[in-house]
Design a protein around this motif. Sequence first.
Motif, PDB file in Angstrom:
ATOM      1  N   GLN A  17       7.998  -7.667 -14.661  1.00 32.51           N
ATOM      2  CA  GLN A  17       7.462  -6.304 -14.582  1.00 32.51           C
ATOM      3  C   GLN A  17       8.336  -5.411 -13.698  1.00 32.51           C
ATOM      4  N   PHE A  18       8.786  -5.958 -12.555  1.00 33.00           N
ATOM      5  CA  PHE A  18       9.656  -5.159 -11.681  1.00 33.00           C
ATOM      6  C   PHE A  18      11.014  -4.914 -12.332  1.00 33.00           C
ATOM      7  N   LEU A  19      11.501  -5.885 -13.085  1.00 34.51           N
ATOM      8  CA  LEU A  19      12.764  -5.691 -13.788  1.00 34.51           C
ATOM      9  C   LEU A  19      12.639  -4.572 -14.824  1.00 34.51           C
ATOM     10  N   LEU A  20      11.490  -4.521 -15.494  1.00 39.21           N
ATOM     11  CA  LEU A  20      11.268  -3.458 -16.468  1.00 39.21           C
ATOM     12  C   LEU A  20      11.230  -2.090 -15.784  1.00 39.21           C
ATOM     13  N   LEU A  21      10.559  -2.006 -14.632  1.00 39.87           N
ATOM     14  CA  LEU A  21      10.501  -0.750 -13.894  1.00 39.87           C
ATOM     15  C   LEU A  21      11.902  -0.335 -13.430  1.00 39.87           C
ATOM     16  N   ALA A  22      12.680  -1.297 -12.968  1.00 41.41           N
ATOM     17  CA  ALA A  22      14.048  -0.998 -12.536  1.00 41.41           C
ATOM     18  C   ALA A  22      14.907  -0.546 -13.718  1.00 41.41           C
ATOM     19  N   ALA A  23      14.728  -1.190 -14.881  1.00 45.28           N
ATOM     20  CA  ALA A  23      15.511  -0.809 -16.059  1.00 45.28           C
ATOM     21  C   ALA A  23      15.191   0.618 -16.483  1.00 45.28           C
ATOM     22  N   LEU A  24      13.918   0.995 -16.434  1.00 43.22           N
ATOM     23  CA  LEU A  24      13.545   2.360 -16.795  1.00 43.22           C
ATOM     24  C   LEU A  24      14.141   3.365 -15.809  1.00 43.22           C
ATOM     25  N   THR A  25      14.143   3.015 -14.533  1.00 40.67           N
ATOM     26  CA  THR A  25      14.760   3.897 -13.532  1.00 40.67           C
ATOM     27  C   THR A  25      16.248   4.045 -13.791  1.00 40.67           C
ATOM     28  N   LEU A  26      16.892   2.922 -14.078  1.00 42.69           N
ATOM     29  CA  LEU A  26      18.325   2.965 -14.348  1.00 42.69           C
ATOM     30  C   LEU A  26      18.628   3.839 -15.560  1.00 42.69           C
ATOM     31  N   VAL A 315      13.013  13.025 -24.512  1.00 47.61           N
ATOM     32  CA  VAL A 315      13.479  11.713 -24.034  1.00 47.61           C
ATOM     33  C   VAL A 315      12.976  11.436 -22.622  1.00 47.61           C
ATOM     34  N   LEU A 316      13.135  12.407 -21.715  1.00 49.11           N
ATOM     35  CA  LEU A 316      12.689  12.190 -20.333  1.00 49.11           C
ATOM     36  C   LEU A 316      11.177  12.104 -20.255  1.00 49.11           C
ATOM     37  N   GLY A 317      10.470  12.878 -21.099  1.00 43.28           N
ATOM     38  CA  GLY A 317       9.016  12.749 -21.128  1.00 43.28           C
ATOM     39  C   GLY A 317       8.589  11.366 -21.589  1.00 43.28           C
ATOM     40  N   THR A 318       9.304  10.830 -22.581  1.00 50.43           N
ATOM     41  CA  THR A 318       9.003   9.466 -23.036  1.00 50.43           C
ATOM     42  C   THR A 318       9.292   8.449 -21.942  1.00 50.43           C
ATOM     43  N   LEU A 319      10.413   8.618 -21.254  1.00 53.31           N
ATOM     44  CA  LEU A 319      10.721   7.700 -20.149  1.00 53.31           C
ATOM     45  C   LEU A 319       9.657   7.782 -19.055  1.00 53.31           C
ATOM     46  N   ALA A 320       9.184   8.989 -18.761  1.00 55.65           N
ATOM     47  CA  ALA A 320       8.123   9.121 -17.758  1.00 55.65           C
ATOM     48  C   ALA A 320       6.867   8.403 -18.213  1.00 55.65           C
ATOM     49  N   GLY A 321       6.524   8.554 -19.497  1.00 57.31           N
ATOM     50  CA  GLY A 321       5.355   7.839 -20.002  1.00 57.31           C
ATOM     51  C   GLY A 321       5.542   6.334 -19.933  1.00 57.31           C
ATOM     52  N   LEU A 322       6.745   5.860 -20.235  1.00 61.02           N
ATOM     53  CA  LEU A 322       7.004   4.421 -20.149  1.00 61.02           C
ATOM     54  C   LEU A 322       6.904   3.924 -18.712  1.00 61.02           C
ATOM     55  N   VAL A 324       4.915   5.174 -16.453  1.00 66.88           N
ATOM     56  CA  VAL A 324       3.471   5.086 -16.189  1.00 66.88           C
ATOM     57  C   VAL A 324       2.885   3.821 -16.819  1.00 66.88           C
ATOM     58  N   LEU A 325       3.302   3.517 -18.062  1.00 69.76           N
ATOM     59  CA  LEU A 325       2.800   2.305 -18.719  1.00 69.76           C
ATOM     60  C   LEU A 325       3.259   1.048 -17.995  1.00 69.76           C
ATOM     61  N   ALA A 326       4.530   1.033 -17.558  1.00 71.47           N
ATOM     62  CA  ALA A 326       5.032  -0.144 -16.838  1.00 71.47           C
ATOM     63  C   ALA A 326       4.300  -0.335 -15.524  1.00 71.47           C
ATOM     64  N   ALA A 327       4.074   0.763 -14.797  1.00 70.91           N
ATOM     65  CA  ALA A 327       3.334   0.656 -13.541  1.00 70.91           C
ATOM     66  C   ALA A 327       1.901   0.192 -13.790  1.00 70.91           C
ATOM     67  N   GLY A 328       1.266   0.738 -14.817  1.00 66.03           N
ATOM     68  CA  GLY A 328      -0.093   0.318 -15.128  1.00 66.03           C
ATOM     69  C   GLY A 328      -0.169  -1.137 -15.537  1.00 66.03           C
ATOM     70  N   LEU A 329       0.809  -1.584 -16.313  1.00 68.49           N
ATOM     71  CA  LEU A 329       0.830  -2.988 -16.719  1.00 68.49           C
ATOM     72  C   LEU A 329       1.002  -3.906 -15.518  1.00 68.49           C
ATOM     73  N   LEU A 330       1.874  -3.522 -14.590  1.00 62.79           N
ATOM     74  CA  LEU A 330       2.085  -4.332 -13.394  1.00 62.79           C
ATOM     75  C   LEU A 330       0.826  -4.378 -12.542  1.00 62.79           C
ATOM     76  N   ALA A 396       9.467   5.708  -7.998  1.00 61.39           N
ATOM     77  CA  ALA A 396       9.019   4.883  -6.877  1.00 61.39           C
ATOM     78  C   ALA A 396       7.560   5.155  -6.526  1.00 61.39           C
ATOM     79  N   LEU A 397       7.117   6.413  -6.677  1.00 60.45           N
ATOM     80  CA  LEU A 397       5.729   6.757  -6.358  1.00 60.45           C
ATOM     81  C   LEU A 397       4.752   6.361  -7.456  1.00 60.45           C
ATOM     82  N   ALA A 398       5.278   6.109  -8.662  1.00 61.25           N
ATOM     83  CA  ALA A 398       4.380   5.797  -9.782  1.00 61.25           C
ATOM     84  C   ALA A 398       3.587   4.531  -9.524  1.00 61.25           C
ATOM     85  N   LEU A 399       4.217   3.525  -8.915  1.00 59.32           N
ATOM     86  CA  LEU A 399       3.526   2.251  -8.694  1.00 59.32           C
ATOM     87  C   LEU A 399       2.391   2.373  -7.682  1.00 59.32           C
ATOM     88  N   PRO A 400       2.590   2.948  -6.483  1.00 59.60           N
ATOM     89  CA  PRO A 400       1.452   3.087  -5.563  1.00 59.60           C
ATOM     90  C   PRO A 400       0.358   4.001  -6.115  1.00 59.60           C
TER      91      PRO A 400
END
Length: 901
Positions: A17-26, A315-322, A324-330, A396-400
């Motif tokens: 899950q953290f790898l996915l969040l890092a990949a989206l950030t990258l 594209v950036l809106g989709t990345l933002a949604g992803l 949010v989904l990654a943070a929610g999944l984690l 970074a703020l999405a997870l908390p």
Amino acid sequence: MVSIGAVVRRIRAYGGQFLLLAALTLVATLVISGVPRIVNAYAEQGLRAHLGAVPAQQRDVTYSTGPLLAKSDGYSPVAARQRDLATLEAEMPPVVRGLVEQRWFTAETAASRLSGPDLAAKNLLVHLGLRTVSGIETAGTLVEGRWPADAAEDQPVQVALAVDVARKLNLRLGSRLTVAPPETPEPPPPLRVAVVGLFQPRDAADGFWDGLPPLLRAVEPVGDGEPFIAVGVVDGAVLNRQAADGWTMSFSWRYRTGAEGIDVRELDQVIDGLQQLTREAEGRNFLQGLDIPLREFAAEVDSARTVLGVIAAGVLGTLAGLVVLAAGLLVRRRRSEFTLLRARGGAATTSAGRSLTEALLVVPPAGALGWLVGGLAPGAPGETLWSAVAATVLVALALPVATLAASRGGAGRRDLIRSRPSARRLTVEAGLLVLAGLAVVLLRRRGLTPGEVDPLLVSVPVLLAVAAAVVAMRLYPWPLRLVSRLAARARGSVAFLGTARAGRSVVAVPLVVVVLAIATAAFCAVTAAGIEASRDRAASRVVPADALILGDRIAPDTGAELERLPGVRAASPVLHEAGQRLAKDAIGTETRLGGVTVLMVDGPALARIVRESDVDVTVPAALLAPAGRGGPLPAVVSPTVAAELADAGLDSSAFVSAQGQRYEFRVAGQAESFPLLRADSSRFVVLPWQSLPRRDYAAVPTGFLVAGDDLDGEALRRAGDAGQSRFQTGGAVTGRERPRGVELLTFADTRRQVGEGGANGVLAFGFTAGAAGGTALGLLAIAFTVLAGARERGQVLSRLRTLGLSRRQWRGLLLVELAPLVGVSVVTGALVGTVLPLLLTPVLGLSAFTDGVEVRVAFEPGLAAAVVALGALALGFAVAVEALNNRRMRLGEVLRLGEEN
């Protein structure tokens, strides 16, 4: 105190899950950092190509003076003025000065009457100007004689001529001539000159030779009794003496600019700098044409950046949604951990602080890595550092934030088919619908400021996608309920269970993300298809056939000659004459209306040519009238001409001239534009060639339209040249000189020119990246959608497998359950992506990429096939993700661990 070791262990425990969040950030910071560089690289490449297609003379910045009486008074006026070459360049704005590649200074006398025995032998009337220009010994090569030098006062002035000029004027080495003085109140004595050298250029295309009048050729007379204009080269000291004797002189300082020094990010500054030079010419004449192609290119870049803003928002809106989904999944996977922390007395912020600490160890390094990788892309960097920092902070703020939201949310069931949304949620959803509608209305009414990233424009695609997803989310369970009831009456449980579960699925955020991603990809595909179709129409407006031959006057039998060439299926004559006057009657009574362009086409033949060439042109019915009908010719005219003729009462009978013959016509139709005419032509009359009355002097074609396959361009050009020569030499009066060769235009070349150069590379990159990125992110969002409900589906499947559900039935159940969700997501996204171009095209300025032709977005049959293929791919991808996840989870353990997991 925070233990870094404990934080690292938690990150390792949920590494996927953290790898996915890092990949989206990258990916986000990579897009923010790298895409502007690539866009700038394509823009610079397009700018070089755009300026390369401009005549070199148009890139000159020229200062000049009119004829001046420059008395020497003991000093050298030529040398003094030559020093201004460096002074003027130093005073240029830095952005303009950096573009200068070459510079030339010239001083010359006005062209005066030239006389001599060699001229009299051919009865030639010639005016000669004397010019000194630095660097001619390097740019030219002597063929005979020597370069001119300063001679004694009692000797003739030494002059050098270009070889072609001397040949044209019957001059040779040693010719003795006399230049008459200018007509002034106190004229100086005549000037004796002698030809001491003949030269030719080392490179005729060198900008050195582009001055006017030209050095390399004699300017032809423009009418009877007019002289040839020629220029000879002399030493600078000669002009100093002439200035002392009272000869007027003019000076010019010419600077040639190049595309290499232009930074595409500073186009506006360059244009402003050129305008500043115009204002600060200080008594000198100033001429430059560089700002015209720069403004054209800037308009294309502004339009391309506007389109890229829409794509980037998606594209950036989709990345933002992803994210949010990654943070929610984690957070969902760690709910028991956070619940235990609360049970042991921890506050809600304790879990959020733990999540923030973990995010700070994962997200910033990924963001920095993405920024560095993006910096490796070619092209000049954009001012995007703070945007990347902001994106990293938000991720970074999405997870908390997700942790806080989960700690305050209820744990009730969400799969009840009768559950109703709260009034607050309904209000928010209704507000989104209203906001999306208002945004579209405001954008259409207000328009855009070219070259600026408009927040309203950027928000419209996201708002429309969210609104469409909300509507789809509220509507799609209803038909599923009906299908579920029908399936309950049928044999077998797979269809019933699958549709029942599909109708109960709650997929608000994942559905929005999928719709936005697919909408972005569809917008790129639909808009690109609309631009390509509009470019086809732009090319067919210039060449409404496979090829077009243009000349002065071409023998009518050339059409038959063309049709005998290999690959030619049909040829049709056209006649084009501009600046013709309208008349009231056959004797030419003036109508006092403006001039018109007359175009004659053979209507039936043109219709056949269009059909054979498969171009998007419709021949008006008025031009298809059969031959032999009496009365005025049925004509298609522009609305402006039609209105003027109606006001004058001449719409039923008026006359227009073509090749010295007057033809009576009536207004039988109107058209805003017509093929073979300029795009900005607003005054034209199109006549049907096949209906022309018999005349002693029949209309002669000025061109031919050709339809065929694998046409030989050289053969077409030879046939056109032969036809033009036959017409010139076949009459009672023949021309003295060989006519200029015909011009050959092909539809393929014209279409390629419309689609190449300028900022088309930027636009193509945006569409390709947007379509590919939207599709890939859409599939990733579908994977999140599947994983969001994977635990609940795993429990149900485990129970059903325990009750005897076969593996084949299990796969069928997955397909039935996931197909509605995937289908609704893909179809809704495709619909939004199709509607967006219809709403945004009028304000995007896309006609800059279609040679001024309006971009019309229409339904493409291929889009439906692409949507079906994408839906099938997405469904297969969703089933594969679900199967892989179930195999990893081990469905037996799902039952054993209990409902809370």
